[in-house]
Design a protein around this motif. Structure first.
Motif, PDB file in Angstrom:
ATOM      1  N   VAL A 172      38.659  47.927  33.807  1.00 54.78           N
ATOM      2  CA  VAL A 172      38.635  48.185  35.248  1.00 54.78           C
ATOM      3  C   VAL A 172      37.213  48.487  35.714  1.00 54.78           C
ATOM      4  CG1 VAL A 172      39.516  49.640  37.100  1.00 54.78           C
ATOM      5  CG2 VAL A 172      41.007  49.032  35.180  1.00 54.78           C
ATOM      6  N   LYS A 173      36.800  47.785  36.767  1.00 53.56           N
ATOM      7  CA  LYS A 173      35.470  47.992  37.345  1.00 53.56           C
ATOM      8  C   LYS A 173      35.569  48.956  38.524  1.00 53.56           C
ATOM      9  CE  LYS A 173      34.258  43.170  36.281  1.00 53.56           C
ATOM     10  NZ  LYS A 173      35.626  42.748  35.948  1.00 53.56           N
ATOM     11  N   PRO A 174      34.444  49.564  38.915  1.00 54.57           N
ATOM     12  CA  PRO A 174      34.462  50.451  40.092  1.00 54.57           C
ATOM     13  C   PRO A 174      35.003  49.731  41.326  1.00 54.57           C
ATOM     14  CG  PRO A 174      32.385  50.667  38.915  1.00 54.57           C
ATOM     15  CD  PRO A 174      33.116  49.509  38.285  1.00 54.57           C
ATOM     16  N   LYS A 175      35.790  50.429  42.108  1.00 57.42           N
ATOM     17  CA  LYS A 175      36.363  49.963  43.382  1.00 57.42           C
ATOM     18  C   LYS A 175      37.503  48.962  43.216  1.00 57.42           C
ATOM     19  CE  LYS A 175      32.181  50.828  46.110  1.00 57.42           C
ATOM     20  NZ  LYS A 175      31.209  50.287  47.059  1.00 57.42           N
ATOM     21  N   GLU A 176      37.852  48.575  41.973  1.00 54.65           N
ATOM     22  CA  GLU A 176      38.998  47.697  41.799  1.00 54.65           C
ATOM     23  C   GLU A 176      40.287  48.477  42.035  1.00 54.65           C
ATOM     24  OE1 GLU A 176      38.050  43.989  38.877  1.00 54.65           O
ATOM     25  OE2 GLU A 176      38.410  45.907  37.881  1.00 54.65           O
ATOM     26  N   LEU A 178      44.891  48.088  42.050  1.00 60.38           N
ATOM     27  CA  LEU A 178      46.000  47.299  41.515  1.00 60.38           C
ATOM     28  C   LEU A 178      46.237  46.049  42.356  1.00 60.38           C
ATOM     29  CD1 LEU A 178      48.586  50.065  40.540  1.00 60.38           C
ATOM     30  CD2 LEU A 178      47.321  48.573  38.993  1.00 60.38           C
ATOM     31  N   TYR A 179      46.048  46.200  43.666  1.00 59.84           N
ATOM     32  CA  TYR A 179      46.245  45.052  44.555  1.00 59.84           C
ATOM     33  C   TYR A 179      45.235  43.944  44.246  1.00 59.84           C
ATOM     34  CZ  TYR A 179      46.527  42.210  48.784  1.00 59.84           C
ATOM     35  OH  TYR A 179      46.647  41.159  49.657  1.00 59.84           O
ATOM     36  N   SER A 180      43.951  44.314  44.097  1.00 61.26           N
ATOM     37  CA  SER A 180      42.924  43.301  43.842  1.00 61.26           C
ATOM     38  C   SER A 180      43.137  42.649  42.473  1.00 61.26           C
ATOM     39  CB  SER A 180      41.524  43.915  43.921  1.00 61.26           C
ATOM     40  OG  SER A 180      41.299  44.842  42.877  1.00 61.26           O
ATOM     41  N   LEU A 181      43.581  43.425  41.477  1.00 64.26           N
ATOM     42  CA  LEU A 181      43.830  42.867  40.145  1.00 64.26           C
ATOM     43  C   LEU A 181      45.039  41.937  40.165  1.00 64.26           C
ATOM     44  CD1 LEU A 181      43.183  46.012  37.926  1.00 64.26           C
ATOM     45  CD2 LEU A 181      41.750  43.979  38.104  1.00 64.26           C
ATOM     46  N   SER A 182      46.058  42.308  40.947  1.00 65.31           N
ATOM     47  CA  SER A 182      47.237  41.445  41.027  1.00 65.31           C
ATOM     48  C   SER A 182      46.875  40.089  41.614  1.00 65.31           C
ATOM     49  CB  SER A 182      48.338  42.126  41.857  1.00 65.31           C
ATOM     50  OG  SER A 182      47.995  42.142  43.241  1.00 65.31           O
ATOM     51  N   LYS A 183      45.964  40.093  42.584  1.00 64.52           N
ATOM     52  CA  LYS A 183      45.541  38.831  43.198  1.00 64.52           C
ATOM     53  C   LYS A 183      44.663  38.023  42.234  1.00 64.52           C
ATOM     54  CE  LYS A 183      47.676  39.361  47.050  1.00 64.52           C
ATOM     55  NZ  LYS A 183      48.877  38.523  47.277  1.00 64.52           N
ATOM     56  N   GLU A 184      43.780  38.730  41.510  1.00 65.09           N
ATOM     57  CA  GLU A 184      42.871  38.040  40.583  1.00 65.09           C
ATOM     58  C   GLU A 184      43.642  37.317  39.480  1.00 65.09           C
ATOM     59  OE1 GLU A 184      39.273  39.095  37.405  1.00 65.09           O
ATOM     60  OE2 GLU A 184      39.939  40.590  38.883  1.00 65.09           O
ATOM     61  N   TYR A 185      44.704  37.973  38.959  1.00 65.82           N
ATOM     62  CA  TYR A 185      45.432  37.409  37.821  1.00 65.82           C
ATOM     63  C   TYR A 185      46.766  36.767  38.212  1.00 65.82           C
ATOM     64  CZ  TYR A 185      42.019  39.633  34.781  1.00 65.82           C
ATOM     65  OH  TYR A 185      40.858  40.000  34.150  1.00 65.82           O
ATOM     66  N   ASN A 186      47.043  36.703  39.511  1.00 64.65           N
ATOM     67  CA  ASN A 186      48.250  36.049  40.003  1.00 64.65           C
ATOM     68  C   ASN A 186      49.522  36.646  39.400  1.00 64.65           C
ATOM     69  OD1 ASN A 186      49.744  34.200  41.526  1.00 64.65           O
ATOM     70  ND2 ASN A 186      49.738  32.670  39.874  1.00 64.65           N
ATOM     71  N   LEU A 214      44.824  54.395  38.372  1.00 62.32           N
ATOM     72  CA  LEU A 214      43.873  53.389  37.899  1.00 62.32           C
ATOM     73  C   LEU A 214      42.472  54.004  37.872  1.00 62.32           C
ATOM     74  CD1 LEU A 214      43.781  50.311  37.158  1.00 62.32           C
ATOM     75  CD2 LEU A 214      43.028  49.913  39.506  1.00 62.32           C
ATOM     76  N   LYS A 215      41.799  53.917  36.722  1.00 58.24           N
ATOM     77  CA  LYS A 215      40.497  54.560  36.569  1.00 58.24           C
ATOM     78  C   LYS A 215      39.461  53.561  36.081  1.00 58.24           C
ATOM     79  CE  LYS A 215      42.830  58.856  35.328  1.00 58.24           C
ATOM     80  NZ  LYS A 215      43.095  59.857  34.258  1.00 58.24           N
ATOM     81  N   THR A 216      38.220  53.748  36.518  1.00 57.31           N
ATOM     82  CA  THR A 216      37.112  52.906  36.086  1.00 57.31           C
ATOM     83  C   THR A 216      36.986  52.928  34.569  1.00 57.31           C
ATOM     84  OG1 THR A 216      35.929  53.308  38.149  1.00 57.31           O
ATOM     85  CG2 THR A 216      34.629  52.496  36.297  1.00 57.31           C
TER      86      THR A 216
END
Length: 608
Positions: A190-194, A196-204, A221-223
């Motif tokens: 996990v990167k800073p400012k990521e 769950l929503y952004s990860l769900s979109k990135e990995y479909n 969710l933690k960096t």
């Protein structure tokens, strides 16, 4: 700065920068702490460790077997059974380090080898006893010997039995969840400012699928956190869980803002600070802070009820409209206060949580009442059932001391249950011939379970001493002890308790793990002091209670009673499992079995 004041003529004011207390001279009897956050709350869908879908895949890998937890088993006994290191078992099954439960599937890093041999039954043997001897099942023996179903077991007539052996996998690594054709990475840092929503979109994938694959997200969710990424469109288990969560959300009316009232007597009968209740509240504040970070929307109202034997302030408070809109109340320090709050909760149809042991009739007054700290004597039938299930084939020896037998009620119930089940129980008396009497009662063919009639330090040391003496004279004896919650306070005896594989029952126990260490650190940073050396630890009781009930009402709405035992939640200290008291309130019959063994101390949740 988020601030909470507890107001009396001598008041203790808290803030989240350093939740320390200081005297002030406000005369107001009520001050409100309000914490309102708008971030939506995410539910946790499954337990930590290897997923259910993954477990079945691993079962086909000849380097792993899947073990279903049976009654009475612990992580230690399972690791011992397969001759694997406990740390390797925990590596594949992280949640097992906290606790395991009946029917849970654990992945074991061993290569299974099955051979078959002939066995000639003896006169007293049964199919069941033979299955235990060869560590198999009755069904497996019957499958190998179909005629047993019609002809039965006959003395001297050979039958076929499986002989299973296991070989440890050296340096087992956690199996990859990668499947053929997967186009996405299986883990992500996990990167800073990521989010769950952004990860769900990135990995479909859906957010619920991410949560299902990563139970550690219950902590947020933690960096730099390493999380598993399920394969898009191919995670059946996660999809089913996501559908269940959606259905659950549809069927339960949620409160947009949870209104929690905390009502405690922060002064004792002499007008001095009641340190236990102050510490309980400090733990509750840490829970509130954590719940805020997880996205709960809360309004928390704190009320000081004055001295613990005082009801005037509470009666005045209940006659006002200040608490009319609350969803849940936690508190009450005396039977009189508890009775008043139970009546009020019944009238207003809101949930009322009694945090401390009480002799009040509140449970009989109101079906909205939940008693968190239950007298162990109420739990004796459950404790006895657990004992009989675990030790029915062992040599049980009760050590009676007529001058020190405060556990006689439990032991009488235990003897009656054993008699009902045709389980032999031996009894020895303390006295001049005590060592000889114990020695004569020991068996060299069974495990010997010593149970003293008292939980006192002196009784425990005496039981340990006689166990040592027996093994000094004749090392063939397998001796274990079974005892009481009080024993967790005798840390100077832990080494001897571990030597004799001692087990205790308790509604509360603090394991020495990362979660405990993190809480200790948070408490020290917040208050600049260590928790009091009490059992239970009141700050942890406040924390566990706050997390449990706010999560329940957030997840299921204010009428959470039908779902309260469905939540997956690993508390720091307190076992939670609520049963209805006849036709009225709910009592916590949560229970741990704590085992002191050669590898350390292991807590197993036996609540359900």
């Amino acid at each position: 700065m988020t601030t909470c004041g507890i107001n009396t003529n001598n008041t203790y004011t808290y803030n989240f920068n350093r939740l320390s207390y200081m005297k002030s001279r406000f005369k107001t009897t009520i001050l409100i702490l309000s914490i309102c956050f708008a971030i939506p709350f995410m539910t946790v869908a499954c337990k930590a460790g290897v997923s259910v879908a993954n477990a079945s895949t691993l079962a086909n890998d000849n380097k792993y077997v899947v073990h279903k937890v049976a009654q009475g088993e612990t992580s230690y006994s399972i690791a011992k059974k397969y001759d694997v290191d406990l740390k390797d078992l925990y590596k594949l099954n992280p949640s097992a380090e906290q606790s395991i439960h009946l029917g849970q599937e654990l992945v074991i890093p061993v290569i299974k080898k099955v051979e078959y041999k002939s066995h000639k039954p003896k006169k007293s043997e049964t199919v069941y006893s033979i299955s235990k001897e060869y560590d198999t099942t009755v069904e497996e023996i019957l499958n190998l010997n179909p005629k047993l179903g019609t002809d039965g077991l006959k003395e001297g007539k050979s039958i076929k039995v499986p002989v299973v052996s296991y070989q440890k996998v050296k340096n087992p690594a956690k199996p990859s969840t990668t499947t053929a054709g997967a186009s996405k990475a299986t883990t992500h840092r996990v990167k800073p400012k990521e989010t769950l929503y952004s990860l769900s979109k990135e990995y479909n994938v859906t957010i619920d699928e991410l949560v299902a694959a990563n139970p550690q997200l219950s902590e947020g969710l933690k960096t730099d956190m390493i999380i598993n990424i399920p394969q898009a469109g191919n995670n059946t288990t996660a999809t089913e869980i996501a559908q269940a969560i959606t259905k659950e959300k549809t069927n339960n009316k949620k409160e947009s803002v949870i209104k929690l009232g905390v009502m405690l007597s922060f002064l004792d009968k002499s007008g001095n600070p009641n340190q236990r209740y102050v510490e309980y509240y400090e733990g509750m504040l840490l829970a509130i802070d954590e719940l805020k970070k997880k996205g709960h929307s809360l309004e928390v109202y704190t009320f000081d009820l004055g001295a613990e034997d005082n009801t005037k302030k509470l009666k005045d408070l209940l006659s006002t409209s200040d608490i009319a809109d609350l969803h849940i109340i936690i508190g009450g320090s005396s039977n009189e206060q508890i009775g008043l709050l139970a009546n009020y909760a019944n009238e207003k149809d809101l949930k009322y949580i009694i945090p401390f042991p009480a002799k009040s009739d509140a449970l009989a007054l109101n079906s909205n009442v939940y008693q968190v700290s239950t007298s162990h004597s109420i739990l004796y039938p459950k404790i006895v059932d657990l004992f009989v299930d675990t030790y029915s084939s062992d040599n049980i020896i009760l050590i009676n001391d007529k001058s020190n037998n405060e556990k006689s009620d439990l032991l009488n119930l235990l003897k009656a249950k054993c008699k009902q089940k045709n389980i032999a129980v031996k009894e020895v008396q303390t006295g001049t011939n005590f060592d000889t009497s114990v020695r004569q009662a020991l068996s060299n063919s069974k495990r010997n379970i010593l149970i003293p009639s008292s939980s006192s330090y002196s009784m425990l040391t005496r039981a340990l001493a006689v166990a040592k003496a027996a093994n000094l004279q004749d090392a063939m004896y397998d001796i274990s002890l079974f005892g009481y919650p009080d024993w967790q306070a005798y840390k100077q005896l832990y080494a001897d308790m571990q030597r004799f594989n001692t087990s205790i029952y308790s509604s509360f126990f603090v394991p020495n793990n990362d979660k405990t260490k993190q809480f200790d650190s948070k408490y020290m940073n917040a208050y600049g002091k260590e928790m009091m050396n009490t059992f239970p630890k009141y700050a942890m009781l406040g924390y566990d209670t706050g997390i449990f009930f706010v999560t329940a009402i957030s997840r299921y709405g204010k009428d959470f009673e039908d779902n309260v035992n469905k939540m997956w939640f690993i508390p720091i200290q307190t076992a939670f499992h609520f049963v209805k008291n006849k036709n009225n309130g709910y009592m916590n019959d949560g229970l741990y079995i704590v085992n002191f063994n050669s590898l350390g101390v292991e807590r197993t949740d036996k609540s359900k």
